[in-house]
Design a protein around this motif. Structure first.
Motif: not given
Length: 102
Positions: A6-21, A43-46
């Motif tokens: 069967x088919x599935x609908x996968x939805x993914x959302x990613x939001x980078x942190x607004x500023x390092x740290x 914390x996706x980037x530093x």
């Protein structure tokens, strides 16, 4: 657990942190319109990686990992997946209603 055939609908959302740290990054995953995973305050980037941006994306399964003894392990048997109707958006869209879906 996903069912075969069967088919599935996968939805993914990613939001980078607004500023390092700044711990304000976000990740969410929906399956067939149901929120499955929500992680906020990330914390996706530093400062050491301040130039990281979303400039590419890997689409597809990832198999493997390492056993406790350090050996690579792959999928235990052949696996297949089909990907269709890819959409990129700045807002939540929700699953499309088709005759293939529910």
């Amino acid at each position: 657990v996903l069912e075969g055939g069967r088919w599935y609908c996968f939805e993914y959302m990613a939001k980078m942190n607004s500023a390092p740290d700044q711990k304000d990054g976000e990740v969410r995953l929906w399956v067939d319109g149901q929120l499955i995973t929500e992680m906020t305050g990330l914390l996706l980037r530093n400062a050491s990686h301040r130039d990281i941006q979303w400039d590419h994306w890997m689409l597809g399964p990832r198999y493997g990992g390492r056993d406790p003894d350090g050996q690579n392990r792959g999928a235990p048997r052949e696996q297949k997946s089909w990907i269709d109707a890819i959409v990129v958006s700045r807002r939540y869209i929700g699953p499309a209603m088709t005759d293939r879906g529910k």
